[in-house]
Design an enzyme around this catalytic site. Structure first.
Site, mmCIF file in Angstrom:
data_model
loop_
_atom_site.group_PDB
_atom_site.id
_atom_site.type_symbol
_atom_site.label_atom_id
_atom_site.label_comp_id
_atom_site.label_asym_id
_atom_site.label_seq_id
_atom_site.Cartn_x
_atom_site.Cartn_y
_atom_site.Cartn_z
ATOM 1 N N TYR A 1 0.859 -1.204 0.000
ATOM 2 C CA TYR A 1 0.000 0.000 0.000
ATOM 3 C C TYR A 1 0.887 1.244 0.000
ATOM 4 C CZ TYR A 1 -3.614 3.074 2.126
ATOM 5 O OH TYR A 1 -4.505 4.077 2.417
ATOM 6 N N LYS B 1 -12.091 -0.438 6.176
ATOM 7 C CA LYS B 1 -12.590 -1.031 4.953
ATOM 8 C C LYS B 1 -13.782 -1.952 5.264
ATOM 9 C CE LYS B 1 -9.508 1.400 2.991
ATOM 10 N NZ LYS B 1 -8.156 1.001 2.692
HETATM 11 C C1 PLP Z 1 -6.975 1.745 3.186
HETATM 12 C C2 PLP Z 1 -5.840 0.851 3.426
HETATM 13 C C3 PLP Z 1 -4.984 1.076 4.499
HETATM 14 C C4 PLP Z 1 -5.077 2.271 5.388
HETATM 15 O O1 PLP Z 1 -6.269 2.396 6.065
HETATM 16 P P1 PLP Z 1 -6.762 3.835 6.572
HETATM 17 O O2 PLP Z 1 -7.744 3.534 7.606
HETATM 18 O O3 PLP Z 1 -7.307 4.536 5.374
HETATM 19 O O4 PLP Z 1 -5.552 4.552 7.103
HETATM 20 C C5 PLP Z 1 -3.957 0.172 4.689
HETATM 21 N N1 PLP Z 1 -3.779 -0.885 3.875
HETATM 22 C C6 PLP Z 1 -4.577 -1.114 2.829
HETATM 23 C C7 PLP Z 1 -4.334 -2.293 1.971
HETATM 24 C C8 PLP Z 1 -5.630 -0.257 2.557
HETATM 25 O O5 PLP Z 1 -6.412 -0.461 1.501
#
Ligand code: PLP
Length: 386
Positions: free
Chosen positions: A103, A201
């Protein structure tokens, strides 16, 4: 007592509370202790609200159940969970090996903050197997950072083999397991030391709360991560913790539909002449299909495909024609989203590996026929842009 004092001391929390299905949302920085001896007895009870109260504790217990963990720490975002867990276990002079498909904000943290604090960072291709990865380790290597599958290009790593090899050499492994949401793949059961996910997510599921978690199985790591949170000073609000817990209740139910709809769209896309390859592990012969079938109990709604090579503005024409898919980052919510990935691939060891513009879809919970009609609209605009 005067009215001033009476107003300050009236209407305070009552115990015991009525028993509801979910935990109470306790708001509190101050925690009132029963006597002088309890003030400094931090082992016996929570003495300050930053450590988390009823809602945070309930969420931690539920996530420990999900991850088969001994300890879970919460962070105010997924990115904070990744950076926080790394800071909790690394020290100056150590080196981390980071998967090249990581990421992008995690990569930025490694390149800037970790390096500034004297921690070496090297990238390895996601295709490297456990043996080659061990051969790439140096004397300072302390931790191997995995993300499987990569959240733009969906390379699967052989996580159990890498975790076992790393453990036998005394190296730590940390995985970003956001794609599997702690549900489809259980990193701790496969020997990974630290399982991180952006709860933002799929656990949240409604695109409206930020939070991250790190789950561990070993007592020494439980302590290290707890200390890391305490030392840096992160806290999550009880309202947000409650929302996460609410999302968690329906995670398996929502995930089953995300999975079914995404597979339907991936199968449909694979037959289109506008499409190069579809990067979804349930398609026969897809990259990572064997590992996915062996280690995962299902797939989520996030996958990618490449457009056949075309004029540069054709990609934008495809995206701009979509009406049901929103254009936006993040994923895991009830709504379908699309992005082009290419601007995020720069900086990778091999950014041009996909043979055409890479489009990532998050398949939400809408009707699949409406989603397919939307993609048809996009392809019409793509063809018209030639
Ligand atoms: C969105 C995401 C993050 C970070 O999450 P946030 O809550 O937006 O900081 C980390 N890893 C992956 C694979 C992501 O898609």
């Amino acid at each position: 007592m005067t009215e001033e004092t009476r107003l300050i001391h009236s209407g305070l929390a009552q115990t015991p509370l009525a028993r509801t299905v979910g935990p109470p949302i306790q708001r509190g920085s101050t925690v009132l202790l029963p006597n002088a001896a309890a003030l400094y007895d931090h082992e016996a009870q929570v003495t300050y609200g930053r450590q988390g109260l009823a809602a945070q504790s309930a969420l931690i217990a539920a996530l420990a159940e999900l991850e088969n963990a001994q300890g879970v720490t919460l962070y105010p975002s997924g990115l904070a969970a990744l950076t926080g867990a790394l800071l909790a276990v690394l020290k100056s002079g150590d080196e981390v090996l980071v998967v090249d498909t990581i990421y992008k904000p995690t990569r930025r943290f490694c390149d800037t903050v970790l390096r500034r604090f004297g921690i070496g960072v090297r990238y390895y291709p996601a295709s490297l197997d456990a043996e080659a990865l061990m051969a790439a380790c140096g004397p300072a290597t302390r931790l191997i950072l995995l993300e499987s599958p990569g959240s733009l290009s969906f390379e699967f790593q052989d996580v159990p083999a890498i975790a076992a090899a790393a453990r036998s050499r005394g190296l730590l492994t940390l995985i970003d397991n956001t794609w599997a949401a702690g549900l489809l793949f259980k990193p701790l059961d496969h020997g990974v030391d630290i399982s991180v996910q952006a709860l933002t997510k799929y656990v949240g599921g409604h695109s409206d709360v930020f939070m991250g978690s790190a789950a561990v199985a070993e007592e020494s790591l439980v302590r290290a991560l707890d200390d890391g949170v305490l030392n840096i000073g992160w806290a999550v609000s009880p309202d947000d913790a409650y929302q996460m817990l609410r999302g968690l209740r329906t995670l398996p139910t929502r995930m089953a539909r995300h999975d079914a709809l995404a597979r339907r769209l991936a199968t449909w896309l694979a037959l289109r002449e506008e499409v190069g390859q579809v990067l979804h592990p349930a398609l026969p012969g897809a990259p990572g299909a064997e590992i996915w079938r062996r280690d995962y109990s299902g797939a989520c709604g996030l996958f990618a495909f490449t457009l056949a090579p075309g004029k540069p503005h054709a990609t934008a024409a495809f995206l701009d024609a979509l009406q049901v898919f929103g254009l936006g980052f993040s994923w895991g919510g009830f709504e379908s989203l699309a992005i082009d990935c290419d601007p995020q691939l720069s900086g990778r060891l091999s950014p041009d590996a996909y043979g055409g513009p890479l489009i990532r879809l998050h398949v939400g919970l809408e009707d699949p026929d409406d989603l397919i009609a939307d993609l048809e609209r996009g392809f019409s605009a793509w063809r018209a842009a030639f």
